[in-house]
Design a protein around this motif. Structure first.
Motif, mmCIF file in Angstrom:
data_model
loop_
_atom_site.group_PDB
_atom_site.id
_atom_site.type_symbol
_atom_site.label_atom_id
_atom_site.label_comp_id
_atom_site.label_asym_id
_atom_site.label_seq_id
_atom_site.Cartn_x
_atom_site.Cartn_y
_atom_site.Cartn_z
ATOM 1 N N LEU A 256 5.282 -1.690 15.328
ATOM 2 C CA LEU A 256 3.952 -2.287 16.093
ATOM 3 C C LEU A 256 2.655 -2.273 14.957
ATOM 4 O O LEU A 256 2.801 -1.176 14.414
ATOM 5 N N ALA A 257 2.456 -3.086 14.451
ATOM 6 C CA ALA A 257 1.051 -2.856 13.149
ATOM 7 C C ALA A 257 -0.337 -2.897 13.935
ATOM 8 O O ALA A 257 -0.257 -3.799 14.708
ATOM 9 N N LEU A 258 -0.597 -1.674 13.782
ATOM 10 C CA LEU A 258 -2.597 -1.589 13.591
ATOM 11 C C LEU A 258 -3.636 -1.737 12.797
ATOM 12 O O LEU A 258 -3.083 -0.837 11.809
ATOM 13 N N ASN A 259 -4.615 -2.722 13.542
ATOM 14 C CA ASN A 259 -5.615 -2.348 12.271
ATOM 15 C C ASN A 259 -6.551 -2.084 13.696
ATOM 16 O O ASN A 259 -6.921 -2.061 14.215
ATOM 17 N N LEU A 260 -7.753 -0.978 12.166
ATOM 18 C CA LEU A 260 -8.223 -0.249 12.689
ATOM 19 C C LEU A 260 -9.692 -0.844 12.397
ATOM 20 O O LEU A 260 -9.906 -1.056 10.506
ATOM 21 N N ARG A 261 -10.732 -1.017 12.655
ATOM 22 C CA ARG A 261 -12.166 -1.895 12.060
ATOM 23 C C ARG A 261 -12.213 0.028 12.037
ATOM 24 O O ARG A 261 -12.654 0.234 13.265
ATOM 25 N N SER A 262 -13.538 0.324 10.771
ATOM 26 C CA SER A 262 -14.016 1.326 10.846
ATOM 27 C C SER A 262 -14.986 1.237 10.134
ATOM 28 O O SER A 262 -15.622 0.187 9.852
ATOM 29 N N THR B 174 -16.709 2.399 8.114
ATOM 30 C CA THR B 174 -16.912 2.108 5.980
ATOM 31 C C THR B 174 -16.535 1.030 5.922
ATOM 32 O O THR B 174 -16.383 0.812 5.090
ATOM 33 N N ASP B 175 -16.861 -0.223 6.779
ATOM 34 C CA ASP B 175 -16.383 -1.064 6.127
ATOM 35 C C ASP B 175 -14.610 -1.160 5.994
ATOM 36 O O ASP B 175 -14.180 -2.315 5.317
ATOM 37 N N GLN B 176 -13.817 -0.129 5.913
ATOM 38 C CA GLN B 176 -12.434 -0.259 5.354
ATOM 39 C C GLN B 176 -11.756 -0.693 6.658
ATOM 40 O O GLN B 176 -11.891 -0.182 7.988
ATOM 41 N N SER B 177 -10.776 -1.362 6.517
ATOM 42 C CA SER B 177 -9.472 -1.761 7.740
ATOM 43 C C SER B 177 -8.286 -1.537 7.261
ATOM 44 O O SER B 177 -7.356 -2.221 7.306
ATOM 45 N N PRO B 178 -7.971 -0.595 7.916
ATOM 46 C CA PRO B 178 -6.502 0.329 7.207
ATOM 47 C C PRO B 178 -5.303 -0.130 8.411
ATOM 48 O O PRO B 178 -6.035 -0.686 9.515
ATOM 49 N N TRP B 179 -4.534 -0.181 7.339
ATOM 50 C CA TRP B 179 -3.138 -1.605 8.278
ATOM 51 C C TRP B 179 -2.200 -0.258 8.511
ATOM 52 O O TRP B 179 -1.951 0.571 7.726
ATOM 53 N N PHE B 180 -1.583 -0.006 9.719
ATOM 54 C CA PHE B 180 -0.479 1.240 9.658
ATOM 55 C C PHE B 180 0.484 0.216 10.676
ATOM 56 O O PHE B 180 0.187 -0.561 11.032
ATOM 57 N N PRO C 95 -0.510 -0.951 2.681
ATOM 58 C CA PRO C 95 -1.571 -1.119 1.494
ATOM 59 C C PRO C 95 -2.712 -1.870 1.778
ATOM 60 O O PRO C 95 -1.654 -2.848 2.761
ATOM 61 N N PRO C 96 -3.590 -1.650 1.370
ATOM 62 C CA PRO C 96 -4.972 -2.851 2.134
ATOM 63 C C PRO C 96 -4.153 -4.332 1.604
ATOM 64 O O PRO C 96 -3.050 -4.819 0.623
ATOM 65 N N PRO C 97 -4.733 -5.327 2.456
ATOM 66 C CA PRO C 97 -4.362 -6.914 1.928
ATOM 67 C C PRO C 97 -5.287 -6.814 0.464
ATOM 68 O O PRO C 97 -6.568 -6.617 0.228
ATOM 69 N N PRO C 98 -4.496 -8.058 0.104
ATOM 70 C CA PRO C 98 -5.327 -8.816 -1.747
ATOM 71 C C PRO C 98 -6.836 -8.795 -1.235
ATOM 72 O O PRO C 98 -7.995 -8.507 -2.175
ATOM 73 N N LEU C 99 -7.311 -9.472 -0.049
ATOM 74 C CA LEU C 99 -9.330 -9.673 0.492
ATOM 75 C C LEU C 99 -9.181 -8.848 1.487
ATOM 76 O O LEU C 99 -9.330 -9.126 2.522
ATOM 77 N N PRO C 100 -10.147 -7.815 1.376
ATOM 78 C CA PRO C 100 -11.154 -7.292 2.309
ATOM 79 C C PRO C 100 -11.726 -8.272 3.861
ATOM 80 O O PRO C 100 -12.719 -8.212 3.128
ATOM 81 N N ALA C 101 -10.900 -8.541 4.008
ATOM 82 C CA ALA C 101 -11.445 -9.530 5.420
ATOM 83 C C ALA C 101 -11.986 -8.970 5.968
ATOM 84 O O ALA C 101 -11.064 -8.704 6.852
#
Length: 374
Positions: free
Chosen positions: A72-78, A80-86, A107-113
């Motif tokens: 399961l790929a899990l993405n959080l909206r925080s 701090t405007d960061q969007s980590p993936w687990f 690792p974070p994606p190339p573009l912080p969308a």
């Protein structure tokens, strides 16, 4: 196709992986071991640990058609405007009292969308568009979950944010999220053609539906369902010649769709505002409550999200807050097997429920939850 085992000797440490066994045979043996045993294999030696983390092993497993249950790929909206993936791996998690073992942070994606749509095809996670520095983007970012690497591929014809995304027939579809509405309001990509395969293709759509902003998307019965702010739309790429490929979703389906839904076994599941898991059965055109869950799960689940995890209904929600000032949050997740009874009812059976500790600040929430095949 070049056999990836041709490069095994370059990756082997001095002395080989297994004494008295050729390296190519040793790697074949290691590649066949289920993913759940990889943490133990990593303790054998430094060369084994390096192999388990290398692209080589992924290539060999793919070459041998070795598969494991999905992750399961899990993405959080925080805040701090960061969007980590687990990556949440059901094979590696075990019951361990109050909290589960640490997860794999990607690792974070190339573009912080922000506001990207996402879709999965095998081990590839596609992030479509989103707002980059406050401007909608046509960028497409792809994560190879086996190698844990991001890349940029063919850009969409239209910039979009908060669009719908789906996979059907091996193609990636992007729907809506355009402002102003564009002729490329809907488009699709065939990833199998590679970077030189022509890129995205516009899917013709009636102008009257192009103002819709999509809030959810699922594939059910070979058709794409996208729910919007004022009614939902259905796209059927296999509609016979002369028949409309676009149309409205059934009113019953539209009225009962709440939040992030997931299609499992031909049923569309949603978590409603009354704290019930309900499934839409297209055969009877009605929503049915999943029975048997009343005493298994908490009454109300904050931020509930649903996903199809290898044929199981996976349910995630936000757990109890930790101590004030904590830089971690708790996500609860559960696996549910749902079957249809002889009289057409939906019966649920809880297979597991576990807390998951995530490295994220207080106030974070789940933005995306999607299964990937490794």
């Amino acid at each position: 196709m070049t056999d990836p085992l041709d490069v095994v000797s370059a990756a082997a440490a001095a002395g080989g992986f297994i004494p008295d066994l050729p390296d190519d045979i040793a790697v074949r043996c290691i590649a066949r071991v289920p993913r759940s045993h990889h943490p133990a294999l990593a303790l054998v030696s430094r060369s084994w640990r390096s192999l388990l983390r290398s692209p080589l092993l992924s290539a060999v497993r793919s070459h041998l058609a070795v598969t494991d249950p999905p992750v399961l790929a899990l993405n959080l909206r925080s805040p701090t405007d960061q969007s980590p993936w687990f990556l949440l791996d059901p094979l590696l998690l075990r019951r361990s009292g109050k909290k589960s073992p640490p997860l794999l942070r990607l690792p974070p994606p190339p573009l912080p969308a922000i506001g990207s749509a996402c879709a999965a095809l095998g081990p590839a996670l596609f992030l479509l568009g989103g707002s980059v520095a406050g401007v909608p983007s046509p960028a497409v970012q792809v994560l190879d979950a086996r190698l844990r690497r991001w890349s940029l591929v063919s850009r969409m014809s239209a910039a979009r944010e908060f669009a719908a995304a789906a996979v059907l027939g091996g193609r990636i579809y992007a729907i809506g999220g355009c402002l102003p509405p564009a002729d490329a309001w809907a488009e699709s990509l065939d990833p199998a053609t590679g970077p030189t395969g022509g890129g995205w293709t516009v899917v013709p759509s009636p102008p009257l539906i192009r103002e819709k902003w999509m809030h959810g998307c699922a594939v059910l019965g070979g058709r794409i369902l996208a729910v919007a702010d004022r009614g939902g739309v259905v796209y059927d790429p296999a509609a016979p010649a002369g028949e409309a490929r676009w149309g409205p979703v059934p009113p019953v389906l539209d009225n009962g769709w709440r939040g992030r839904a997931a299609a499992v076994g031909g049923i569309l599941y949603s978590y409603d505002f009354l704290g019930k898991i309900r499934g839409y059965d297209p055969e009877s055109n009605e929503w049915k409550q999943v029975e048997g869950m009343e005493k298994e799960l908490p009454k109300f689940l904050c931020g509930a999200t649903l996903a199809n995890l290898g044929g199981l209904l996976c349910l995630l929600w936000e757990g109890k807050d930790l101590a004030s000032g904590s830089k971690e949050m708790v996500i609860e997740w559960a696996g549910i097997k749902v079957s249809k009874t002889t009289d057409g009812k939906l019966q649920g059976s809880l297979l597991w429920q576990e807390p998951v500790l995530l490295d994220a600040p207080k106030g974070s929430s789940v933005a995306h939850c999607i299964a990937l095949e490794l």
